[in-house]
Design a protein around this motif. Structure first.
Motif, mmCIF file in Angstrom:
data_model
loop_
_atom_site.group_PDB
_atom_site.id
_atom_site.type_symbol
_atom_site.label_atom_id
_atom_site.label_comp_id
_atom_site.label_asym_id
_atom_site.label_seq_id
_atom_site.Cartn_x
_atom_site.Cartn_y
_atom_site.Cartn_z
ATOM 1 N N TRP A 82 0.855 -1.186 0.000
ATOM 2 C CA TRP A 82 0.000 0.000 0.000
ATOM 3 C C TRP A 82 0.887 1.230 0.000
ATOM 4 O O TRP A 82 2.106 1.127 0.094
ATOM 5 C CB TRP A 82 -0.954 0.015 1.193
ATOM 6 C CG TRP A 82 -0.293 0.051 2.538
ATOM 7 C CD1 TRP A 82 0.035 1.157 3.277
ATOM 8 C CD2 TRP A 82 0.132 -1.071 3.311
ATOM 9 N NE1 TRP A 82 0.626 0.791 4.453
ATOM 10 C CE2 TRP A 82 0.701 -0.582 4.498
ATOM 11 C CE3 TRP A 82 0.099 -2.445 3.125
ATOM 12 C CZ2 TRP A 82 1.234 -1.406 5.491
ATOM 13 C CZ3 TRP A 82 0.620 -3.270 4.111
ATOM 14 C CH2 TRP A 82 1.171 -2.752 5.279
ATOM 15 N N ILE A 111 -8.212 9.481 -6.532
ATOM 16 C CA ILE A 111 -7.633 8.172 -6.183
ATOM 17 C C ILE A 111 -8.409 7.055 -6.878
ATOM 18 O O ILE A 111 -7.826 6.129 -7.440
ATOM 19 C CB ILE A 111 -7.593 7.973 -4.659
ATOM 20 C CG1 ILE A 111 -6.542 8.901 -4.041
ATOM 21 C CG2 ILE A 111 -7.298 6.511 -4.312
ATOM 22 C CD1 ILE A 111 -6.544 8.932 -2.531
ATOM 23 N N ARG A 112 -9.747 7.127 -6.877
ATOM 24 C CA ARG A 112 -10.550 6.116 -7.567
ATOM 25 C C ARG A 112 -10.237 6.078 -9.061
ATOM 26 O O ARG A 112 -10.176 5.009 -9.670
ATOM 27 C CB ARG A 112 -12.040 6.382 -7.353
ATOM 28 C CG ARG A 112 -12.517 6.057 -5.971
ATOM 29 C CD ARG A 112 -13.960 6.530 -5.805
ATOM 30 N NE ARG A 112 -14.446 6.265 -4.494
ATOM 31 C CZ ARG A 112 -15.069 5.141 -4.133
ATOM 32 N NH1 ARG A 112 -15.270 4.197 -5.006
ATOM 33 N NH2 ARG A 112 -15.478 4.981 -2.904
ATOM 34 N N VAL A 114 -7.387 6.915 -10.516
ATOM 35 C CA VAL A 114 -6.070 6.296 -10.685
ATOM 36 C C VAL A 114 -6.190 4.779 -10.573
ATOM 37 O O VAL A 114 -5.666 4.026 -11.393
ATOM 38 C CB VAL A 114 -5.061 6.838 -9.641
ATOM 39 C CG1 VAL A 114 -3.790 6.021 -9.628
ATOM 40 C CG2 VAL A 114 -4.752 8.305 -9.922
ATOM 41 N N LEU A 115 -6.900 4.294 -9.560
ATOM 42 C CA LEU A 115 -7.050 2.848 -9.364
ATOM 43 C C LEU A 115 -7.873 2.203 -10.471
ATOM 44 O O LEU A 115 -7.633 1.049 -10.837
ATOM 45 C CB LEU A 115 -7.688 2.564 -8.005
ATOM 46 C CG LEU A 115 -6.873 2.986 -6.783
ATOM 47 C CD1 LEU A 115 -7.659 2.707 -5.508
ATOM 48 C CD2 LEU A 115 -5.529 2.298 -6.752
ATOM 49 N N ALA A 116 -8.834 2.926 -11.030
ATOM 50 C CA ALA A 116 -9.674 2.374 -12.096
ATOM 51 C C ALA A 116 -8.863 2.077 -13.349
ATOM 52 O O ALA A 116 -9.250 1.230 -14.145
ATOM 53 C CB ALA A 116 -10.814 3.337 -12.420
ATOM 54 N N GLN A 118 -6.021 0.611 -13.445
ATOM 55 C CA GLN A 118 -5.174 -0.568 -13.256
ATOM 56 C C GLN A 118 -5.873 -1.793 -13.835
ATOM 57 O O GLN A 118 -7.070 -1.991 -13.617
ATOM 58 C CB GLN A 118 -4.880 -0.795 -11.771
ATOM 59 C CG GLN A 118 -4.080 0.309 -11.148
ATOM 60 C CD GLN A 118 -3.865 0.102 -9.657
ATOM 61 O OE1 GLN A 118 -4.449 -0.788 -9.045
ATOM 62 N NE2 GLN A 118 -3.036 0.932 -9.077
ATOM 63 N N ARG A 121 -8.683 -4.453 -12.047
ATOM 64 C CA ARG A 121 -9.085 -3.831 -10.784
ATOM 65 C C ARG A 121 -10.469 -3.236 -10.954
ATOM 66 O O ARG A 121 -10.707 -2.478 -11.883
ATOM 67 C CB ARG A 121 -8.095 -2.740 -10.389
ATOM 68 C CG ARG A 121 -8.481 -1.981 -9.138
ATOM 69 C CD ARG A 121 -7.499 -2.233 -8.072
ATOM 70 N NE ARG A 121 -7.928 -1.710 -6.809
ATOM 71 C CZ ARG A 121 -7.083 -1.342 -5.877
ATOM 72 N NH1 ARG A 121 -5.797 -1.446 -6.081
ATOM 73 N NH2 ARG A 121 -7.510 -0.910 -4.726
ATOM 74 N N VAL A 123 -13.124 -0.734 -9.452
ATOM 75 C CA VAL A 123 -13.281 0.382 -8.519
ATOM 76 C C VAL A 123 -14.655 0.991 -8.783
ATOM 77 O O VAL A 123 -14.938 1.417 -9.895
ATOM 78 C CB VAL A 123 -12.179 1.448 -8.717
ATOM 79 C CG1 VAL A 123 -12.375 2.612 -7.771
ATOM 80 C CG2 VAL A 123 -10.808 0.837 -8.541
#
Length: 137
Positions: A82, A111-112, A114-116, A118, A121, A123
């Motif tokens: 993390w 942040i969501r 950025v993670l989406a 990947q 993943r 989100v």
């Protein structure tokens, strides 16, 4: 899809296109070995076979016109990873309450996004944010 979410995704795509993807290294294969990004000094508590130990990177710091952002990468001895993100922001006292109410949901959307981006993943699209609690001065 809301305009805010679409804008956040477009921002992340633009940032990703500006720099190459860097390898993240491999998790530990045996106790006491630090990943290449680990600071390996007093910040790393995993080197001594500590069951609660963590590999910790050096702090990456960005100084901005509004304050500073810092990020530390962390990995526990089981291989879970993390980041710890902190922001120190100078605010105008006249707008302190509005600023502190708007920042958490805005940071959450970015942040969501950025993670989406990947692979593999999921989100969820952000919903209306609700404050966990308000701290009054």
């Amino acid at each position: 899809m809301s305009r805010l979410w679409a804008t956040a995704l477009a921002l992340v795509d633009a940032i990703r296109s500006r720099r190459p993807v860097q390898p993240t290294g491999t998790p530990n294969r045996f106790p006491g070995a630090c990943p290449s990004w680990c600071a390996g000094d007093h910040r790393c508590t995993a080197r001594n076979d500590n069951p609660a130990g963590e590999h910790r990177s050096k702090t990456v710091m960005w100084h901005t016109g509004y304050g500073r952002l810092s990020v530390i990468a962390v990995q526990d001895v089981c291989g879970r990873r993390w980041v710890e993100l902190a922001a120190t922001i100078e605010i105008d006292p006249r707008h302190a309450i509005d600023t502190t109410r708007m920042l958490p949901p805005a940071v959450d959307v970015v942040i969501r996004a950025v993670l989406a981006g990947q692979p593999d993943r999921t989100v969820p699209t952000p919903r209306r944010a609700r404050p966990i609690r308000e701290v009054r001065p």
